[in-house]
Design a protein around this motif. Structure first.
Motif, short mmCIF file in Angstrom:
data_model
loop_
_atom_site.label_atom_id
_atom_site.label_comp_id
_atom_site.label_asym_id
_atom_site.label_seq_id
_atom_site.Cartn_x
_atom_site.Cartn_y
_atom_site.Cartn_z
N UNK A 99 0.83 -1.20 0.00
CA UNK A 99 0.00 0.00 0.00
C UNK A 99 0.87 1.25 0.00
N UNK A 100 0.35 2.29 -0.62
CA UNK A 100 1.01 3.60 -0.60
C UNK A 100 -0.07 4.65 -0.28
N UNK A 101 -0.41 4.82 1.01
CA UNK A 101 -1.53 5.69 1.39
C UNK A 101 -1.28 7.17 1.14
N UNK A 102 -0.01 7.58 1.13
CA UNK A 102 0.29 9.00 0.93
C UNK A 102 0.08 9.42 -0.51
N UNK A 103 -0.08 10.74 -0.77
CA UNK A 103 -0.04 11.83 0.22
C UNK A 103 -1.39 12.10 0.88
N UNK A 104 -2.43 11.35 0.52
CA UNK A 104 -3.75 11.60 1.09
C UNK A 104 -3.80 11.36 2.60
N UNK A 105 -3.04 10.38 3.07
CA UNK A 105 -3.06 10.00 4.48
C UNK A 105 -1.74 10.35 5.14
N UNK A 106 -1.75 11.14 6.22
CA UNK A 106 -0.49 11.45 6.90
C UNK A 106 0.07 10.20 7.58
N UNK A 107 1.41 10.07 7.62
CA UNK A 107 2.03 8.89 8.24
C UNK A 107 1.58 8.62 9.66
N UNK A 108 1.19 9.65 10.39
CA UNK A 108 0.75 9.46 11.78
C UNK A 108 -0.47 8.56 11.87
N UNK A 109 -1.21 8.43 10.76
CA UNK A 109 -2.41 7.59 10.78
C UNK A 109 -2.19 6.21 10.18
N UNK A 110 -0.97 5.89 9.80
CA UNK A 110 -0.67 4.56 9.25
C UNK A 110 -0.91 3.47 10.30
N UNK A 111 -0.84 3.85 11.57
CA UNK A 111 -1.05 2.87 12.64
C UNK A 111 -2.44 2.26 12.62
N UNK A 112 -3.35 2.87 11.88
CA UNK A 112 -4.70 2.33 11.78
C UNK A 112 -4.79 1.20 10.76
N UNK A 113 -3.78 1.04 9.93
CA UNK A 113 -3.87 0.01 8.87
C UNK A 113 -4.04 -1.42 9.40
N UNK A 114 -3.28 -1.86 10.42
CA UNK A 114 -3.54 -3.22 10.91
C UNK A 114 -4.94 -3.38 11.49
N UNK A 115 -5.47 -2.32 12.08
CA UNK A 115 -6.83 -2.40 12.62
C UNK A 115 -7.85 -2.44 11.48
N UNK A 116 -7.56 -1.72 10.40
CA UNK A 116 -8.42 -1.76 9.22
C UNK A 116 -8.42 -3.16 8.61
N UNK A 117 -7.24 -3.78 8.52
CA UNK A 117 -7.16 -5.14 8.01
C UNK A 117 -7.98 -6.08 8.88
N UNK A 118 -7.89 -5.89 10.20
CA UNK A 118 -8.65 -6.73 11.11
C UNK A 118 -10.15 -6.61 10.90
N UNK A 161 10.23 1.59 3.10
CA UNK A 161 10.49 2.87 2.43
C UNK A 161 9.28 3.76 2.61
N UNK A 162 8.73 4.28 1.50
CA UNK A 162 7.53 5.11 1.60
C UNK A 162 6.26 4.29 1.38
N UNK A 163 6.39 2.98 1.38
CA UNK A 163 5.23 2.09 1.23
C UNK A 163 4.94 1.41 2.57
N UNK A 164 3.78 0.80 2.65
CA UNK A 164 3.39 0.02 3.81
C UNK A 164 3.03 -1.38 3.33
#
Length: 292
Positions: A99-118, A161-164
């Motif tokens: 995934x490459x959420x940026x630039x729409x999503x700030x990195x500070x909110x990437x922590x929600x991705x595992x919860x979103x997967x769940x 890198x800049x991906x998740x």
């Protein structure tokens, strides 16, 4: 015709166990890699060390968002804090997505991705497999089998890198004698109505793509996207007494009362104080019996 699609004659046939047929990569690509969709490539490999490690290398090399890597077997599957994840070949879904959420999503909110997967996985399994699936904060999928709550799967998200890269392992057809630990479970042991991995994988990736699109559209805001209430509704940790193990042999005892806007678990201690703990600072969260 032997019916052994893609079998080269080297090693055991993937059709030896008829309860565990191999995935059909070409059919999955036709169904999921479509114009305008999130998924841009989908590969199925017979075995690998770790789909997360493989896809992370591709992410650092510049692969586009939407790559999916599925392994029929992982030799060195990893969970959070480098815990090992292993299961027999073709007994589950072992995959990672880039995934490459940026630039729409700030990195500070990437922590929600595992919860979103769940949330996506629990939604899919409850709807398709008809097995009520809960979420143990921060990264475990749970179901009830044999009258006890068991771990059905796990989620691991990491930066490349800049991906998740976010990966998951879900036990589908694992039998009782194959369980790595007594607290593990599988869809089959939970009495699932559907255990066909092709059907489950397609539904899971479609559900994830929809939730991810909604979350990304609002800049990763967990409330505006509906992710926070959706996660809280399925989180079996909230509302329970817990023992949180922290680094350095420290412990936090109390009741899990919420998940906050940063995806942290909020624990209320006996003195009424509330403390938010981040997944990166937690070794274990163990439910505790209520005092009578």
């Amino acid at each position: 015709m032997s019916g052994l699609r893609g079998f080269t004659g080297e090693g055991p046939s993937p059709w030896t166990d008829l309860d565990r047929p191999p995935l059909d990569a070409a059919r999955l690509r036709r169904a999921l890699v479509v114009p305008g969709g999130l998924w841009t490539s989908l590969d199925v490999v017979t075995e690998t060390g770790s789909t997360n490690s493989d896809l992370a290398a591709r992410g650092r090399a510049g692969d586009p968002e939407g790559a999916v890597l599925v392994a029929e077997e992982q030799r060195s599957g990893r969970g959070r804090l480098e815990r090992r994840w292993s299961a027999p070949a073709r007994s589950g879904l072992f995959l990672s997505v880039l995934l490459r959420p940026g630039p729409e999503v700030p990195p500070a909110r990437y922590g929600w991705l595992p919860l979103l997967v769940g949330v996506a996985a629990a939604t899919t399994l409850s709807r398709i497999a008809e097995v009520e699936t809960g979420l143990k904060w921060p990264n475990d999928l749970l179901l009830t089998a044999g009258g006890t709550e068991r771990k059905l799967g796990g989620i691991l998200t990491e930066l490349a890198g800049d991906a998740v890269v976010t990966g998951m392992g879900i036990n589908v057809s694992l039998r009782e004698e194959e369980l790595p630990v007594p607290t593990a479970g599988s869809l089959a042991l939970g009495g699932a109505a559907v255990t066909d991995r092709d059907t489950l994988l397609r539904a899971l990736l479609r559900d994830f793509a929809e939730l991810y699109g909604e979350w990304r559209q609002v800049g990763g805001d967990p409330e505006a996207s509906g992710l926070l209430p959706a996660y809280t509704a399925r989180c079996t940790t909230v509302g329970r007494p817990v023992r949180v193990q922290l680094p350095g042999d420290r412990e936090l005892l109390g009741e899990a009362v919420a998940v906050d806007r940063d995806g942290r678990l909020v624990v209320r201690t006996a003195d009424g104080a509330e403390r938010a703990v981040d997944a990166g600072d937690v070794v274990h969260v163990r439910p505790q019996p209520r005092e009578r």
